[in-house]
Design a protein around this motif. Structure first.
Motif, PDB file in Angstrom:
ATOM      1  N   ALA A  51       5.313   1.133   1.632  1.00  0.00           N
ATOM      2  CA  ALA A  51       4.092   0.616   2.253  1.00  0.00           C
ATOM      3  C   ALA A  51       4.419  -0.486   3.253  1.00  0.00           C
ATOM      4  O   ALA A  51       3.847  -0.546   4.345  1.00  0.00           O
ATOM      5  CB  ALA A  51       3.121   0.106   1.181  1.00  0.00           C
ATOM      6  N   GLU A  52       5.361  -1.349   2.892  1.00  0.00           N
ATOM      7  CA  GLU A  52       5.777  -2.439   3.784  1.00  0.00           C
ATOM      8  C   GLU A  52       6.404  -1.879   5.064  1.00  0.00           C
ATOM      9  O   GLU A  52       6.098  -2.325   6.169  1.00  0.00           O
ATOM     10  CB  GLU A  52       6.764  -3.354   3.052  1.00  0.00           C
ATOM     11  CG  GLU A  52       7.168  -4.576   3.824  1.00  0.00           C
ATOM     12  CD  GLU A  52       6.024  -5.539   4.130  1.00  0.00           C
ATOM     13  OE1 GLU A  52       6.097  -6.208   5.185  1.00  0.00           O
ATOM     14  OE2 GLU A  52       5.063  -5.628   3.344  1.00  0.00           O
ATOM     15  N   LYS A  53       7.270  -0.875   4.919  1.00  0.00           N
ATOM     16  CA  LYS A  53       7.926  -0.280   6.093  1.00  0.00           C
ATOM     17  C   LYS A  53       6.943   0.479   6.985  1.00  0.00           C
ATOM     18  O   LYS A  53       7.218   0.675   8.167  1.00  0.00           O
ATOM     19  CB  LYS A  53       9.063   0.643   5.661  1.00  0.00           C
ATOM     20  CG  LYS A  53      10.254  -0.121   5.128  1.00  0.00           C
ATOM     21  CD  LYS A  53      11.517   0.673   5.258  1.00  0.00           C
ATOM     22  CE  LYS A  53      12.707  -0.140   4.807  1.00  0.00           C
ATOM     23  NZ  LYS A  53      13.579  -0.529   5.883  1.00  0.00           N
ATOM     24  N   LEU A  54       5.821   0.892   6.418  1.00  0.00           N
ATOM     25  CA  LEU A  54       4.830   1.656   7.183  1.00  0.00           C
ATOM     26  C   LEU A  54       3.680   0.794   7.689  1.00  0.00           C
ATOM     27  O   LEU A  54       2.741   1.306   8.294  1.00  0.00           O
ATOM     28  CB  LEU A  54       4.273   2.797   6.316  1.00  0.00           C
ATOM     29  CG  LEU A  54       5.276   3.881   5.937  1.00  0.00           C
ATOM     30  CD1 LEU A  54       4.692   4.800   4.871  1.00  0.00           C
ATOM     31  CD2 LEU A  54       5.697   4.671   7.171  1.00  0.00           C
ATOM     32  N   LYS A  55       3.759  -0.519   7.453  1.00  0.00           N
ATOM     33  CA  LYS A  55       2.683  -1.439   7.829  1.00  0.00           C
ATOM     34  C   LYS A  55       2.231  -1.286   9.284  1.00  0.00           C
ATOM     35  O   LYS A  55       1.047  -1.328   9.580  1.00  0.00           O
ATOM     36  CB  LYS A  55       3.148  -2.875   7.602  1.00  0.00           C
ATOM     37  CG  LYS A  55       2.203  -3.703   6.805  1.00  0.00           C
ATOM     38  CD  LYS A  55       2.745  -5.117   6.711  1.00  0.00           C
ATOM     39  CE  LYS A  55       2.266  -5.737   5.430  1.00  0.00           C
ATOM     40  NZ  LYS A  55       2.801  -7.070   5.240  1.00  0.00           N
ATOM     41  N   SER A  56       3.172  -1.098  10.177  1.00  0.00           N
ATOM     42  CA  SER A  56       2.830  -1.031  11.604  1.00  0.00           C
ATOM     43  C   SER A  56       2.596   0.402  12.088  1.00  0.00           C
ATOM     44  O   SER A  56       2.392   0.617  13.282  1.00  0.00           O
ATOM     45  CB  SER A  56       3.944  -1.674  12.433  1.00  0.00           C
ATOM     46  OG  SER A  56       5.136  -0.926  12.266  1.00  0.00           O
ATOM     47  N   VAL A  57       2.619   1.372  11.173  1.00  0.00           N
ATOM     48  CA  VAL A  57       2.433   2.772  11.544  1.00  0.00           C
ATOM     49  C   VAL A  57       0.972   3.155  11.335  1.00  0.00           C
ATOM     50  O   VAL A  57       0.415   2.931  10.259  1.00  0.00           O
ATOM     51  CB  VAL A  57       3.347   3.699  10.699  1.00  0.00           C
ATOM     52  CG1 VAL A  57       3.109   5.161  11.049  1.00  0.00           C
ATOM     53  CG2 VAL A  57       4.807   3.322  10.885  1.00  0.00           C
ATOM     54  N   ASP A  58       0.360   3.731  12.359  1.00  0.00           N
ATOM     55  CA  ASP A  58      -1.027   4.181  12.268  1.00  0.00           C
ATOM     56  C   ASP A  58      -1.025   5.619  11.757  1.00  0.00           C
ATOM     57  O   ASP A  58      -0.571   6.523  12.464  1.00  0.00           O
ATOM     58  CB  ASP A  58      -1.677   4.079  13.648  1.00  0.00           C
ATOM     59  CG  ASP A  58      -3.167   4.329  13.600  1.00  0.00           C
ATOM     60  OD1 ASP A  58      -3.767   4.240  12.501  1.00  0.00           O
ATOM     61  OD2 ASP A  58      -3.744   4.625  14.662  1.00  0.00           O
ATOM     62  N   PHE A  59      -1.469   5.827  10.523  1.00  0.00           N
ATOM     63  CA  PHE A  59      -1.478   7.176   9.958  1.00  0.00           C
ATOM     64  C   PHE A  59      -2.723   7.395   9.104  1.00  0.00           C
ATOM     65  O   PHE A  59      -3.346   6.452   8.637  1.00  0.00           O
ATOM     66  CB  PHE A  59      -0.198   7.467   9.165  1.00  0.00           C
ATOM     67  CG  PHE A  59       0.002   6.650   7.912  1.00  0.00           C
ATOM     68  CD1 PHE A  59      -0.259   7.207   6.668  1.00  0.00           C
ATOM     69  CD2 PHE A  59       0.483   5.348   7.976  1.00  0.00           C
ATOM     70  CE1 PHE A  59      -0.055   6.464   5.507  1.00  0.00           C
ATOM     71  CE2 PHE A  59       0.694   4.602   6.824  1.00  0.00           C
ATOM     72  CZ  PHE A  59       0.418   5.167   5.580  1.00  0.00           C
ATOM     73  N   ASP A  60      -3.061   8.685   8.945  1.00  0.00           N
ATOM     74  CA  ASP A  60      -4.263   9.065   8.211  1.00  0.00           C
ATOM     75  C   ASP A  60      -3.974   9.596   6.814  1.00  0.00           C
ATOM     76  O   ASP A  60      -4.798   9.449   5.913  1.00  0.00           O
ATOM     77  CB  ASP A  60      -5.023  10.163   8.982  1.00  0.00           C
ATOM     78  CG  ASP A  60      -5.366   9.724  10.390  1.00  0.00           C
ATOM     79  OD1 ASP A  60      -6.030   8.686  10.544  1.00  0.00           O
ATOM     80  OD2 ASP A  60      -4.944  10.413  11.347  1.00  0.00           O
ATOM     81  N   ARG A  61      -2.842  10.269   6.670  1.00  0.00           N
ATOM     82  CA  ARG A  61      -2.516  10.935   5.414  1.00  0.00           C
ATOM     83  C   ARG A  61      -1.014  10.877   5.134  1.00  0.00           C
ATOM     84  O   ARG A  61      -0.221  10.651   6.025  1.00  0.00           O
ATOM     85  CB  ARG A  61      -2.927  12.413   5.453  1.00  0.00           C
ATOM     86  CG  ARG A  61      -4.406  12.627   5.585  1.00  0.00           C
ATOM     87  CD  ARG A  61      -4.770  14.114   5.587  1.00  0.00           C
ATOM     88  NE  ARG A  61      -6.144  14.298   5.974  1.00  0.00           N
ATOM     89  CZ  ARG A  61      -7.196  14.138   5.171  1.00  0.00           C
ATOM     90  NH1 ARG A  61      -7.007  13.814   3.921  1.00  0.00           N
ATOM     91  NH2 ARG A  61      -8.418  14.308   5.621  1.00  0.00           N
ATOM     92  N   ILE A  62      -0.710  11.169   3.882  1.00  0.00           N
ATOM     93  CA  ILE A  62       0.671  11.246   3.408  1.00  0.00           C
ATOM     94  C   ILE A  62       0.911  12.695   2.997  1.00  0.00           C
ATOM     95  O   ILE A  62       0.045  13.310   2.369  1.00  0.00           O
ATOM     96  CB  ILE A  62       0.862  10.320   2.191  1.00  0.00           C
ATOM     97  CG1 ILE A  62       0.572   8.865   2.589  1.00  0.00           C
ATOM     98  CG2 ILE A  62       2.250  10.477   1.591  1.00  0.00           C
ATOM     99  CD1 ILE A  62       0.249   7.969   1.415  1.00  0.00           C
ATOM    100  N   ALA A  63       2.073  13.239   3.340  1.00  0.00           N
ATOM    101  CA  ALA A  63       2.411  14.604   2.934  1.00  0.00           C
ATOM    102  C   ALA A  63       3.768  14.614   2.255  1.00  0.00           C
ATOM    103  O   ALA A  63       4.650  13.816   2.576  1.00  0.00           O
ATOM    104  CB  ALA A  63       2.428  15.535   4.149  1.00  0.00           C
ATOM    105  N   CYS A  64       3.916  15.541   1.317  1.00  0.00           N
ATOM    106  CA  CYS A  64       5.187  15.712   0.621  1.00  0.00           C
ATOM    107  C   CYS A  64       5.320  17.165   0.200  1.00  0.00           C
ATOM    108  O   CYS A  64       4.365  17.933   0.305  1.00  0.00           O
ATOM    109  CB  CYS A  64       5.264  14.812  -0.604  1.00  0.00           C
ATOM    110  SG  CYS A  64       4.135  15.301  -1.937  1.00  0.00           S
TER     111      CYS A  64
END
Length: 169
Positions: A51-64
């Motif tokens: 979550a910390e590494k993605l703080k500056s990333v604008d995203f709507d969903r997570i996929a796996c």
């Protein structure tokens, strides 16, 4: 924040010996994130670091993709309050015959979550499938990048980080 490398070592998730990886490659190091994240403290730590590494990333969903990415994606979803999509390794031949669980709307910005990236085959498969469903992958994030693929994922640890800690061998 606890040191993830020490947590992985203490959990027995990093093993030294002779192993054949899912890619078919041989390795003297096996990294079992699936085992590690059965420990709630490690899973919570990984989700927090992602979550910390993605703080500056604008995203709507997570996929796996099932299986290794599922606990990671669920934990990250809880942490970020973003919905998730779980891709099946193989499309079901029964019931609804869905290729994935969850929704992808046209234009959704997606973060792909992986446990360990070696060749990147699994991550690339999810990227292709997200795009086929109308989404756009804005980032691939992994707990460990073995640094053998042509992907440039965001990772919490790299194999070189693990190997440089000779006290663990």
């Amino acid at each position: 924040m606890p040191d993830l490398l020490n947590m992985l070592v203490d959990s027995g998730a990093i093993k030294y010996g002779e192993f054949v990886l899912s890619s078919g490659k041989k390795s003297s190091v096996y990294i079992d994130i699936k085992l590690a994240v059965t420990n709630p403290e490690i899973l919570e730590t990984v989700a927090g670091m992602m979550a910390e590494k993605l703080k500056s990333v604008d995203f709507d969903r997570i996929a796996c993709i099932e299986l290794g990415g599922v606990p990671l994606a669920v934990a990250l979803s809880l942490k970020t309050k973003k919905p998730l999509v779980i891709f099946r390794k193989k499309k079901k031949e029964y019931g609804t015959q869905e290729e994935f669980i969850g929704d992808i709307d046209r234009g959704d910005r997606i973060v792909v979550v992986e446990d360990v990236i070696t060749t990147g085959k699994s991550a690339k498969s999810v990227v292709e499938r997200v795009e086929k469903a109308g989404g756009k992958v804005v980032r691939v994030i992994a707990v460990v990048d073995r640094e053998e693929s042509d992907l440039t994922p965001v990772s919490l640890l790299r194999l070189s980080d693990i190997l440089s800690q000779s006290k663990f061998q």
